[in-house]
Design a protein around this motif. Structure first.
Motif, mmCIF file in Angstrom:
data_model
loop_
_atom_site.group_PDB
_atom_site.id
_atom_site.type_symbol
_atom_site.label_atom_id
_atom_site.label_comp_id
_atom_site.label_asym_id
_atom_site.label_seq_id
_atom_site.Cartn_x
_atom_site.Cartn_y
_atom_site.Cartn_z
ATOM 1 N N THR A 174 0.826 -1.211 0.000
ATOM 2 C CA THR A 174 0.000 0.000 0.000
ATOM 3 C C THR A 174 0.852 1.250 0.000
ATOM 4 O O THR A 174 0.584 2.207 -0.735
ATOM 5 C CB THR A 174 -0.938 0.003 1.219
ATOM 6 O OG1 THR A 174 -1.839 -1.097 1.123
ATOM 7 C CG2 THR A 174 -1.739 1.303 1.283
ATOM 8 N N LYS A 176 3.839 1.576 -1.100
ATOM 9 C CA LYS A 176 4.479 1.705 -2.407
ATOM 10 C C LYS A 176 3.524 2.330 -3.418
ATOM 11 O O LYS A 176 3.926 3.169 -4.234
ATOM 12 C CB LYS A 176 4.964 0.346 -2.903
ATOM 13 C CG LYS A 176 6.197 -0.176 -2.181
ATOM 14 C CD LYS A 176 6.614 -1.542 -2.726
ATOM 15 C CE LYS A 176 7.878 -2.041 -2.040
ATOM 16 N NZ LYS A 176 8.284 -3.386 -2.547
ATOM 17 N N ARG A 177 2.246 1.930 -3.366
ATOM 18 C CA ARG A 177 1.251 2.525 -4.263
ATOM 19 C C ARG A 177 1.074 4.006 -3.965
ATOM 20 O O ARG A 177 0.967 4.830 -4.883
ATOM 21 C CB ARG A 177 -0.081 1.787 -4.130
ATOM 22 C CG ARG A 177 -0.108 0.411 -4.781
ATOM 23 C CD ARG A 177 -1.533 -0.094 -4.941
ATOM 24 N NE ARG A 177 -2.194 -0.277 -3.664
ATOM 25 C CZ ARG A 177 -2.168 -1.400 -2.955
ATOM 26 N NH1 ARG A 177 -1.495 -2.453 -3.419
ATOM 27 N NH2 ARG A 177 -2.813 -1.503 -1.804
ATOM 28 N N ARG A 178 1.037 4.346 -2.694
ATOM 29 C CA ARG A 178 0.884 5.752 -2.317
ATOM 30 C C ARG A 178 2.074 6.578 -2.795
ATOM 31 O O ARG A 178 1.911 7.704 -3.286
ATOM 32 C CB ARG A 178 0.738 5.883 -0.802
ATOM 33 C CG ARG A 178 -0.587 5.374 -0.267
ATOM 34 C CD ARG A 178 -0.653 5.510 1.242
ATOM 35 N NE ARG A 178 -1.883 4.921 1.763
ATOM 36 C CZ ARG A 178 -2.176 4.832 3.061
ATOM 37 N NH1 ARG A 178 -1.310 5.292 3.975
ATOM 38 N NH2 ARG A 178 -3.311 4.288 3.457
ATOM 39 N N SER A 180 4.090 5.895 -5.298
ATOM 40 C CA SER A 180 4.051 5.994 -6.757
ATOM 41 C C SER A 180 3.069 7.069 -7.194
ATOM 42 O O SER A 180 3.378 7.912 -8.060
ATOM 43 C CB SER A 180 3.655 4.642 -7.354
ATOM 44 O OG SER A 180 3.582 4.717 -8.761
#
Length: 207
Positions: A174, A176-178, A180
């Protein structure tokens, strides 16, 4: 490519910090009135640093730090492992700052609060570095709260991904998604600012 900005070092881990954490928890679990002073002495620098990293030189900094310590004192007895103390402090601090960012957005949405200019006071930095930080925080203020916090912890405070995820109370995937999403949004907004856009291009050249 993330924006790199001038930053001061983390406060050093003091000798005997593990013993101090254990002693603090003993005071808290015993209901000792010295708990508050001991807590501030042990983690005050950490809390101040984290609030500053996410919000910059905010006019409500001291009030926010006080809110964090109210929350820390209220929940300190739930911490059993001294080794987990600093991570728990980071999570409580981040949660408090996140709530404040969201409250401010609601107030601005209804016209109850004007958008504040982002100001940065770093006496050891050059004028150019201070200007860069000010513009950086101006862009960060336009990011969603979760993205802003993850970006600040990772690229301004330079924390490891695992620590960022723990502070944000989310999984590594999560966070990492934020990050990115935050990088993409930050770049898109920064390209509208000539100084930030030039800095980003310089970083690309150095890669």
């Amino acid at each position: 490519m993330p924006l790199r900005v001038v930053r001061s070092d983390h406060e050093p881990e003091r000798p005997g910090a593990a013993d101090a954490a254990a002693s603090l928890l003993e005071l808290a679990h015993a209901g000792d009135p010295r708990t508050g002073a001991a807590l501030f002495d042990l983690v005050g620098a950490q809390v101040n640093r984290l609030v500053w990293r996410v919000l910059g030189a905010d006019e409500d900094h001291d009030d926010l730090v006080q809110q964090v310590f109210v929350a820390l004192l209220a929940g300190l007895r739930r911490v059993r492992d001294p080794a987990a103390l600093r991570g728990w402090v980071a999570a409580v601090t981040v949660n408090t700052v996140r709530s404040e960012i969201r409250r401010r957005r609601v107030r601005r949405l209804f016209g109850l609060q004007a958008a504040a200019a982002e100001q940065v006071h770093t006496p050891t930095a050059s004028h150019e570095a201070r200007e860069l930080l000010e513009r950086t925080y101006g862009v960060l203020a336009r990011l969603p709260a979760d993205e802003r916090i993850a970006f600040a912890l990772r690229f301004i405070d330079e924390q490891p991904l695992g620590d960022v995820a723990a502070a944000c109370d989310c999984s590594l995937a999560t966070v990492k998604r934020r990050l990115s999403a935050a990088q993409a949004r930050f770049r898109r907004l920064a390209e509208r600012d000539p100084m930030l856009a030039e800095h980003l291009r310089e970083l690309e050249v150095k890669r």
